[in-house]
Motif scaffolding. Structure first.
Motif, short mmCIF file in Angstrom:
data_model
loop_
_atom_site.label_atom_id
_atom_site.label_comp_id
_atom_site.label_asym_id
_atom_site.label_seq_id
_atom_site.Cartn_x
_atom_site.Cartn_y
_atom_site.Cartn_z
N UNK A 9 7.40 14.93 0.97
CA UNK A 9 6.79 14.84 2.23
C UNK A 9 5.39 14.15 1.71
N UNK A 10 4.88 14.59 0.68
CA UNK A 10 3.34 14.15 0.40
C UNK A 10 2.26 14.95 1.47
N UNK A 18 8.52 8.92 -1.07
CA UNK A 18 8.49 7.85 -0.21
C UNK A 18 8.39 6.41 -1.30
N UNK A 19 8.19 6.80 -2.43
CA UNK A 19 7.87 5.48 -3.47
C UNK A 19 8.72 5.19 -4.58
N UNK A 40 8.00 5.94 -14.38
CA UNK A 40 6.78 5.03 -13.68
C UNK A 40 5.84 6.14 -13.01
N UNK A 41 6.51 6.95 -11.87
CA UNK A 41 5.67 7.83 -11.28
C UNK A 41 4.99 8.99 -12.12
N UNK A 44 2.02 7.24 -13.60
CA UNK A 44 0.97 7.02 -12.43
C UNK A 44 0.41 8.48 -12.43
N UNK A 79 4.59 -1.56 -10.45
CA UNK A 79 4.81 -0.44 -9.38
C UNK A 79 3.12 0.36 -9.34
N UNK A 80 2.97 0.83 -8.41
CA UNK A 80 1.81 1.81 -7.94
C UNK A 80 0.42 1.27 -8.45
N UNK A 124 6.58 -2.00 -6.58
CA UNK A 124 6.91 -0.84 -5.45
C UNK A 124 5.64 -0.07 -5.34
N UNK A 182 -0.03 3.35 -2.94
CA UNK A 182 0.57 4.66 -2.28
C UNK A 182 -0.52 5.49 -2.51
N UNK A 232 8.08 0.27 -0.24
CA UNK A 232 7.28 1.22 -0.20
C UNK A 232 5.83 0.91 -0.45
N UNK A 248 2.88 3.49 0.92
CA UNK A 248 3.67 4.49 0.92
C UNK A 248 2.49 5.80 1.12
N UNK A 249 2.87 6.72 2.27
CA UNK A 249 1.95 7.82 2.58
C UNK A 249 0.61 7.55 2.39
N UNK A 275 10.98 -0.23 3.27
CA UNK A 275 10.00 1.08 3.51
C UNK A 275 8.74 0.98 3.37
N UNK A 328 5.96 3.67 4.69
CA UNK A 328 6.78 5.10 4.90
C UNK A 328 5.81 6.10 4.83
N UNK A 332 13.95 0.01 7.22
CA UNK A 332 13.38 1.35 7.35
C UNK A 332 11.62 1.20 7.29
N UNK A 341 9.17 4.11 8.22
CA UNK A 341 10.11 5.37 8.33
C UNK A 341 9.27 6.74 7.88
#
Lengths: 448, 230
Positions: A143-144, A202-203, A212-213, A216, B59-60, B78, B82, B98, B101-102, B117, B120, B136, B139
């Protein structure tokens, strides 16, 4: 006239089944409630195992005297600052929103006094929680809600949450009565909505993205703090393998007994696998990767006592998370304010109405009058006492098994009491010395 | 003075550390050369510096930013920007899934098109897509504004709580509970001033998409039953 020969209940159409159908016939949707699994059929659990302490083959430690370390270190793989806790019992993530302010702060104070950690939950960081927690784990959830990079950088560890045991594969739920103006503002939601959280981040979607997340999150925190990955217990062997491969310092697996503030009840009762099975699969996965001991394992889901925790440690966990048990120590389901339980149609020892926001003991509510019923310091003291009691219980079992460190408990200290538990754990069934099926096993796994 | 960071032969960690060190030294403008689509560049930059990436990023990029002015002279992977809290991120070409995103604040501008997205779970801020957007988009959006100058893909604005999406082109499909709302004079003024600020001119009439609010809560009758019956 009552005729016992005529009045017979069906085992298929039991009174609760009939009531369930008729309730859903009114609602037009699934039922929602809080707490934990309530299914009538008993799940395989730690109760199906017993410790086999020292006799002639091994020498015990003096139960009340000799040192038995409970120090727990988590996040030694990549983080510069691993968590150092005094006990292997931690407070799991429960949001400010699901819980009241007083409950969150009481848990934070209790965790600090007991030398352990607490966790934020799905709704952002409550500043009072940060101030009262020596060690605070910041959850990054799908949800963040309340996600804030400054808060992230204030945390002692980060937990990337994929799911939870009560409802794996599903997002959170917070019903209207608990989405107060303050909670709504923290989450950037309209006040008074039924908040239904997303189940996917979401990402990122899959494990390749998660690599990768995680990078980050490490870059954002300069590789200082451990990154946990938390999952509901589902395909545990594969999931733990993927999380460890993705670079997690710590993997958290939450069994189907895990609690929640609100969920469709079918998810609590019919999804996920029991904590007993989850810990075995998780350990097998880490052993097969050669990462057992390097990636730490936290087990959650229905941990109630020292014996539960000790069995989890013996099977391979480095620490346990407690949620519901800590709330019960705070007074959840205690027979006080009984008339208010009755107003909800429930009663002490059987209450699962966290979702209503009308918690009679001030824990799972945002109603200021109800919140006052939970005194922060008194609540914190009860939780500290409970954690101390659990710790003493774990040490007692460890000493009896001859261990000077609770983390030295091992599968050899256990036996299975049921055929089922033997098959799940790979432990010999009592009286037979035979392992019925391999389980995922606590030795080198034959799972794959 | 503009300071340069050469990416060739360096790890992401080394590049980010160099950026941080320059920011710490009080540099106001940093140009990152040859980023070669590396992931996680310029993450968690919390100062109001100008940061330029001379090429495409992975990404990011500029994730969790609070304050910087970022230019990506290429495409972004992506999750560009974010979780951003404030600042500006401008992507000269296209953005992957995305984008923004957020985000909780700030502005993200995609000069090309954005993939699935986009925006999103937005919790504030503004996302401007000069081209088209994928499925989306918006979303579970909670707050903020998305402006799509081109066409929007399927499931636009699915399950939004609040926020608004302006679309200049066609809308392939509305998401659950996404509804059209008449533009107010304030909306038109906002569109003109915002797009002008980023040098975007669009003669197309915009449609405005918002939440129908039918998903905000269970039906009242249901709620009463839930409260009484469970």
């Amino acid at each position: 006239m009552r005729d016992e020969a005529v009045l017979r209940h069906s085992n298929i159409w039991r009174p609760e089944t009939i009531e369930d159908i008729q309730t859903k016939a009114e609602l037009g949707r699934y039922r929602i409630r809080g707490f934990s699994a309530l299914r009538s059929r008993v799940l395989p659990s730690f109760d199906d195992l017993t410790f086999i302490p020292c006799t002639l083959t091994r020498v015990p430690l003096e139960g009340y005297r000799e040192k038995c370390s409970t120090k727990t270190v988590l996040g030694t793989r990549f983080a510069k600052k691993p968590l150092e806790l005094d006990i292997p019992i931690m407070v799991t993530g429960m949001s400010y929103g699901a819980l009241s302010y007083n409950a969150k702060v009481a848990l934070a104070r209790a965790a600090t006094q007991a030398g352990t950690s607490t966790t934020t939950g799905d709704g952002g960081m409550l500043m009072a929680e940060r101030e009262n927690s020596r060690v605070l784990i910041y959850e990054v959830l799908p949800s963040r809600y309340g996600m804030n990079v400054h808060h992230l950088r204030m945390a002692n560890a980060i937990e990337l949450t994929v799911g939870q045991g009560a409802k794996p594969g599903t997002g959170g739920l917070l019903l209207e009565s608990k989405v107060s103006d303050e909670i709504a503002a923290m989450r950037d939601l309209p006040a008074g909505v039924d908040q239904r959280s997303p189940c996917r981040h979401p990402d990122w979607l899959g494990p390749d993205d998660m690599i990768l997340k995680i990078e980050e999150l490490r870059e954002a925190t300069d590789w200082q703090v451990p990154i946990f990955v938390k999952m509901g217990a589902s395909r545990v062997y594969d999931d733990v393998t993927l999380a460890a491969k993705a670079g997690a310092d710590v993997v958290v697996v939450d069994g189907m007994e895990g609690g929640t503030g609100a969920s469709p009840d079918l998810l609590m009762d019919h999804t996920g696998i029991p904590t007993l099975a989850a810990v075995c699969e998780a350990r097998a996965a880490l052993e097969d990767m050669g990462l057992y001991g390097e990636v730490q394992l936290i087990i959650a889901g229905g941990i109630r006592s020292g014996p539960d925790a000790a069995k989890a440690l013996a099977l391979g966990a480095d620490a346990v998370y407690v949620g519901t048990a800590a709330l019960i120590a705070l007074n959840c389901n205690k027979p006080i304010y009984v008339e208010d339980y009755h107003k909800l149609g429930t009663e002490p020892y059987a209450c699962h109405h966290c979702h209503t926001g009308r918690c009679p003991v001030g824990i799972t509510t945002q109603d200021p009058e109800l919140v006052k019923r939970l005194d922060i310091d008194e609540g914190a003291e009860r939780v500290v006492n409970f954690f101390h009691a659990m710790t003493l219980e774990i040490q007692m079992l460890a000493r009896a098994c001859g261990k000077a460190d609770v983390h030295d408990l091992e599968p050899e200290d256990l036996r299975a009491l049921t055929l089922e538990a033997s098959m799940i754990t790979g432990l010999p069934l009592v009286g037979t010395n035979v392992v019925f099926a391999g389980g995922p096993g606590w030795k080198k796994s034959t799972h794959r | 003075m503009v300071r340069q960071v050469e990416c060739t032969g360096k790890t992401t960690r080394e590049i980010n550390q160099e950026i941080r060190r320059l920011i710490g030294d009080g540099e106001q403008e940093i140009v990152v050369l040859r980023p070669q689509a590396r992931h996680n560049l310029g993450v968690a930059v919390l100062q109001p510096v100008k940061l330029v990436f001379e090429g495409s990023v992975g990404y990011y990029c500029a994730g969790m930013a609070d304050g910087p002015s970022v230019e990506i002279r290429g495409s972004a992977g992506w999750g560009v920007a974010e979780g951003m809290m404030s600042g500006t991120v401008i992507i000269e070409q296209n953005a992957g899934n995305s984008a923004a995103a957020s985000i909780r604040g700030g502005t993200v501008v995609v000069r090309g098109s954005a993939s699935a997205r986009a925006g999103i779970a937005m919790k504030g801020g503004t996302l401007i897509i000069q081209g088209n957007c994928g499925y989306m988009t918006g979303f579970m959006m909670q707050k903020g504004t998305i402006i799509v100058c081109g066409d929007a893909g399927e499931a636009l604005g699915d399950s939004m709580y609040e926020g608004r999406i302006f679309v200049g082109g066609s809308i392939a499909e509305f998401g659950n509970d996404a509804v059209i709302q008449e533009l107010t004079p304030e909306d038109r003024e906002f569109l003109t001033s915002t797009l002008t600020q980023y040098g975007i001119t669009s003669a197309r009439p915009f449609q405005k998409v918002v939440a129908g609010r039918r998903l905000w809560r269970f039906d009242k009758k249901e709620f009463a039953t839930w409260r009484e019956a469970l």
